[in-house]
Design a protein around this motif. Sequence first.
Motif, PDB file in Angstrom:
ATOM      1  N   MET A  32       0.826  -1.195   0.000  1.00  0.00           N
ATOM      2  CA  MET A  32       0.000   0.000   0.000  1.00  0.00           C
ATOM      3  C   MET A  32       0.870   1.258   0.000  1.00  0.00           C
ATOM      4  SD  MET A  32      -3.112   0.642  -0.171  1.00  0.00           S
ATOM      5  CE  MET A  32      -4.358   1.805   0.139  1.00  0.00           C
ATOM      6  N   MET A  33       1.952   1.231   0.798  1.00  0.00           N
ATOM      7  CA  MET A  33       2.851   2.374   0.891  1.00  0.00           C
ATOM      8  C   MET A  33       3.496   2.679  -0.456  1.00  0.00           C
ATOM      9  SD  MET A  33       4.180   4.535   3.014  1.00  0.00           S
ATOM     10  CE  MET A  33       5.510   4.932   4.094  1.00  0.00           C
ATOM     11  N   LEU A  34       3.919   1.611  -1.176  1.00  0.00           N
ATOM     12  CA  LEU A  34       4.544   1.804  -2.485  1.00  0.00           C
ATOM     13  C   LEU A  34       3.553   2.353  -3.496  1.00  0.00           C
ATOM     14  CD1 LEU A  34       6.931  -1.251  -2.844  1.00  0.00           C
ATOM     15  CD2 LEU A  34       7.537   1.130  -2.465  1.00  0.00           C
ATOM     16  N   LYS A  35       2.300   1.934  -3.434  1.00  0.00           N
ATOM     17  CA  LYS A  35       1.270   2.442  -4.347  1.00  0.00           C
ATOM     18  C   LYS A  35       1.165   3.960  -4.230  1.00  0.00           C
ATOM     19  CE  LYS A  35      -1.100  -0.362  -6.973  1.00  0.00           C
ATOM     20  NZ  LYS A  35      -0.674  -0.454  -8.334  1.00  0.00           N
ATOM     21  N   LYS A  36       1.284   4.462  -3.006  1.00  0.00           N
ATOM     22  CA  LYS A  36       1.185   5.898  -2.750  1.00  0.00           C
ATOM     23  C   LYS A  36       2.269   6.671  -3.500  1.00  0.00           C
ATOM     24  CE  LYS A  36       1.397   9.153   1.103  1.00  0.00           C
ATOM     25  NZ  LYS A  36       1.563   9.298   2.547  1.00  0.00           N
ATOM     26  N   TYR A  37       3.444   6.069  -3.627  1.00  0.00           N
ATOM     27  CA  TYR A  37       4.571   6.741  -4.273  1.00  0.00           C
ATOM     28  C   TYR A  37       4.824   6.265  -5.691  1.00  0.00           C
ATOM     29  CZ  TYR A  37       5.429   8.351   0.441  1.00  0.00           C
ATOM     30  OH  TYR A  37       5.292   8.940   1.668  1.00  0.00           O
ATOM     31  N   ASP A  38       3.910   5.468  -6.234  1.00  0.00           N
ATOM     32  CA  ASP A  38       4.121   4.883  -7.553  1.00  0.00           C
ATOM     33  C   ASP A  38       4.330   5.957  -8.627  1.00  0.00           C
ATOM     34  OD1 ASP A  38       4.158   2.343  -9.145  1.00  0.00           O
ATOM     35  OD2 ASP A  38       2.531   3.379 -10.193  1.00  0.00           O
ATOM     36  N   LYS A  39       3.421   6.903  -8.735  1.00  0.00           N
ATOM     37  CA  LYS A  39       3.534   7.924  -9.784  1.00  0.00           C
ATOM     38  C   LYS A  39       4.732   8.845  -9.580  1.00  0.00           C
ATOM     39  CE  LYS A  39      -1.204   7.793 -11.361  1.00  0.00           C
ATOM     40  NZ  LYS A  39      -2.515   8.410 -11.321  1.00  0.00           N
ATOM     41  N   PRO A  40       4.984   9.344  -8.352  1.00  0.00           N
ATOM     42  CA  PRO A  40       6.190  10.182  -8.191  1.00  0.00           C
ATOM     43  C   PRO A  40       7.485   9.438  -8.521  1.00  0.00           C
ATOM     44  CG  PRO A  40       4.736  10.472  -6.309  1.00  0.00           C
ATOM     45  CD  PRO A  40       4.172   9.349  -7.135  1.00  0.00           C
ATOM     46  N   LEU A  41       7.576   8.157  -8.136  1.00  0.00           N
ATOM     47  CA  LEU A  41       8.774   7.373  -8.464  1.00  0.00           C
ATOM     48  C   LEU A  41       8.875   7.147  -9.971  1.00  0.00           C
ATOM     49  CD1 LEU A  41       8.890   4.746  -5.589  1.00  0.00           C
ATOM     50  CD2 LEU A  41      10.578   6.520  -6.070  1.00  0.00           C
ATOM     51  N   ALA A  42       7.748   6.923 -10.617  1.00  0.00           N
ATOM     52  CA  ALA A  42       7.747   6.743 -12.072  1.00  0.00           C
ATOM     53  C   ALA A  42       8.249   8.008 -12.761  1.00  0.00           C
ATOM     54  CB  ALA A  42       6.348   6.392 -12.567  1.00  0.00           C
ATOM     55  N   VAL A  43       7.789   9.154 -12.296  1.00  0.00           N
ATOM     56  CA  VAL A  43       8.230  10.435 -12.869  1.00  0.00           C
ATOM     57  C   VAL A  43       9.718  10.642 -12.608  1.00  0.00           C
ATOM     58  CG1 VAL A  43       7.994  12.954 -12.694  1.00  0.00           C
ATOM     59  CG2 VAL A  43       5.951  11.506 -12.796  1.00  0.00           C
ATOM     60  N   LEU A  44      10.171  10.347 -11.388  1.00  0.00           N
ATOM     61  CA  LEU A  44      11.587  10.514 -11.042  1.00  0.00           C
ATOM     62  C   LEU A  44      12.466   9.663 -11.959  1.00  0.00           C
ATOM     63  CD1 LEU A  44      13.957  11.454  -9.247  1.00  0.00           C
ATOM     64  CD2 LEU A  44      13.441   9.490  -7.756  1.00  0.00           C
ATOM     65  N   PHE A  45      12.146   8.378 -12.113  1.00  0.00           N
ATOM     66  CA  PHE A  45      12.979   7.524 -12.946  1.00  0.00           C
ATOM     67  C   PHE A  45      12.794   7.802 -14.432  1.00  0.00           C
ATOM     68  CE2 PHE A  45      13.890   5.407  -9.036  1.00  0.00           C
ATOM     69  CZ  PHE A  45      15.200   4.987  -9.226  1.00  0.00           C
ATOM     70  N   GLY A  46      11.635   8.305 -14.818  1.00  0.00           N
ATOM     71  CA  GLY A  46      11.463   8.771 -16.196  1.00  0.00           C
ATOM     72  C   GLY A  46      12.385   9.947 -16.469  1.00  0.00           C
ATOM     73  N   PHE A  47      12.464  10.866 -15.500  1.00  0.00           N
ATOM     74  CA  PHE A  47      13.369  12.017 -15.617  1.00  0.00           C
ATOM     75  C   PHE A  47      14.825  11.562 -15.665  1.00  0.00           C
ATOM     76  CE2 PHE A  47      16.047  15.163 -13.430  1.00  0.00           C
ATOM     77  CZ  PHE A  47      15.931  16.219 -14.337  1.00  0.00           C
ATOM     78  N   LEU A  48      15.203  10.641 -14.777  1.00  0.00           N
ATOM     79  CA  LEU A  48      16.578  10.128 -14.770  1.00  0.00           C
ATOM     80  C   LEU A  48      16.925   9.434 -16.088  1.00  0.00           C
ATOM     81  CD1 LEU A  48      16.831   8.738 -11.120  1.00  0.00           C
ATOM     82  CD2 LEU A  48      17.915  10.806 -12.043  1.00  0.00           C
ATOM     83  N   THR A  49      15.962   8.744 -16.678  1.00  0.00           N
ATOM     84  CA  THR A  49      16.177   8.106 -17.977  1.00  0.00           C
ATOM     85  C   THR A  49      16.433   9.161 -19.045  1.00  0.00           C
ATOM     86  OG1 THR A  49      14.835   6.195 -17.375  1.00  0.00           O
ATOM     87  CG2 THR A  49      15.117   6.617 -19.734  1.00  0.00           C
ATOM     88  N   LEU A  50      15.640  10.232 -19.025  1.00  0.00           N
ATOM     89  CA  LEU A  50      15.859  11.317 -19.991  1.00  0.00           C
ATOM     90  C   LEU A  50      17.215  11.979 -19.795  1.00  0.00           C
ATOM     91  CD1 LEU A  50      12.336  13.010 -20.179  1.00  0.00           C
ATOM     92  CD2 LEU A  50      13.495  11.679 -21.956  1.00  0.00           C
ATOM     93  N   VAL A  51      17.616  12.187 -18.538  1.00  0.00           N
ATOM     94  CA  VAL A  51      18.928  12.773 -18.251  1.00  0.00           C
ATOM     95  C   VAL A  51      20.025  11.859 -18.807  1.00  0.00           C
ATOM     96  CG1 VAL A  51      20.575  13.333 -16.396  1.00  0.00           C
ATOM     97  CG2 VAL A  51      18.205  14.131 -16.265  1.00  0.00           C
ATOM     98  N   PHE A  52      19.890  10.565 -18.566  1.00  0.00           N
ATOM     99  CA  PHE A  52      20.866   9.610 -19.083  1.00  0.00           C
ATOM    100  C   PHE A  52      20.962   9.708 -20.605  1.00  0.00           C
ATOM    101  CE2 PHE A  52      21.496   5.458 -21.104  1.00  0.00           C
ATOM    102  CZ  PHE A  52      22.817   5.228 -20.737  1.00  0.00           C
ATOM    103  N   LEU A  53      19.815   9.736 -21.287  1.00  0.00           N
ATOM    104  CA  LEU A  53      19.820   9.795 -22.747  1.00  0.00           C
ATOM    105  C   LEU A  53      20.429  11.093 -23.264  1.00  0.00           C
ATOM    106  CD1 LEU A  53      16.334   8.203 -23.494  1.00  0.00           C
ATOM    107  CD2 LEU A  53      18.586   7.190 -23.913  1.00  0.00           C
TER     108      LEU A  53
END
Length: 192
Positions: A1-22
Motif C-alpha cells: 500500500m505504501m509503495l502504491k502511494k509513491y508509484d507515480k512520483p517514483l515513475a516520474v523521477l525515474f522517467g526524468f533520470l532516464t531522460l537525463v541519461f539519454l
Amino acid sequence: MMLKKYDKPLAVLFGFLTLVFLVIAFTNKDFLDWAFARHHNQLSWYIRPLFILPFCYFAYKRSLAGISVTIFCLLTSMFWFPEPNTVSNQVKDFLQFEVDYLTGEWGIGKILITSIVPISLTALAVAFWKRNVMIGLTVIVFIALGKMGWSVIFAGESGKSIMIPAISGLMICVGLVYWGIKRSQKKSNITH
C-alpha cells in the motif's frame, strides 16, 4: 500500500533520470565512449533481454514506478560491467555500427525505425497491464526478432554477434513469463 502511494512520483523521477541519461549519452562523446567501452563486455548483452521479466511483472502489477525503474536499469546496464580485456572483431564492428547509428544524422526514416522500440515496449506494457499474456508473449517474440533482424539487416555480418544473447534471452523470458503467469493463476484458483 505504501509503495502504491509513491508509484507515480517514483515513475516520474525515474522517467526524468532516464531522460537525463539519454541526453548525457547523446551530447557527451566522452561519456558515450566510456559506456560503450564497457558495453563490449558481453555480460551486458546477456542480461539486457532479462529486463523484460521485471518489465512484464511490473506491468502485470500495474506499477508505473516498477516499469520506469526497469527501463532506467535496462539503459544503464550497458556499463555495469568492466571493460573486457579482449573483444572479438565482430563485437567491435557491431558496437561501432550502433554508436555510428546513434550519433549519425537522424532523418525521418531513422526516426520511424527507431520509434519501433518505444512503441513495442508500450505494447508489451499494455498487454501485461490488461493481463493478456498471449499478446504479451507475442510482443516479446516480436521484440527479439525485431532486434535480431535490425542488427543483421543494418549491421550486416557483425549483427550476427547478438544472436546467441538474443535467442537465449528470448527463451528464458518466454519460459519464465509463461511459468510465472501459470503459477499466479494456480494460486489465484486455489484462493477462490
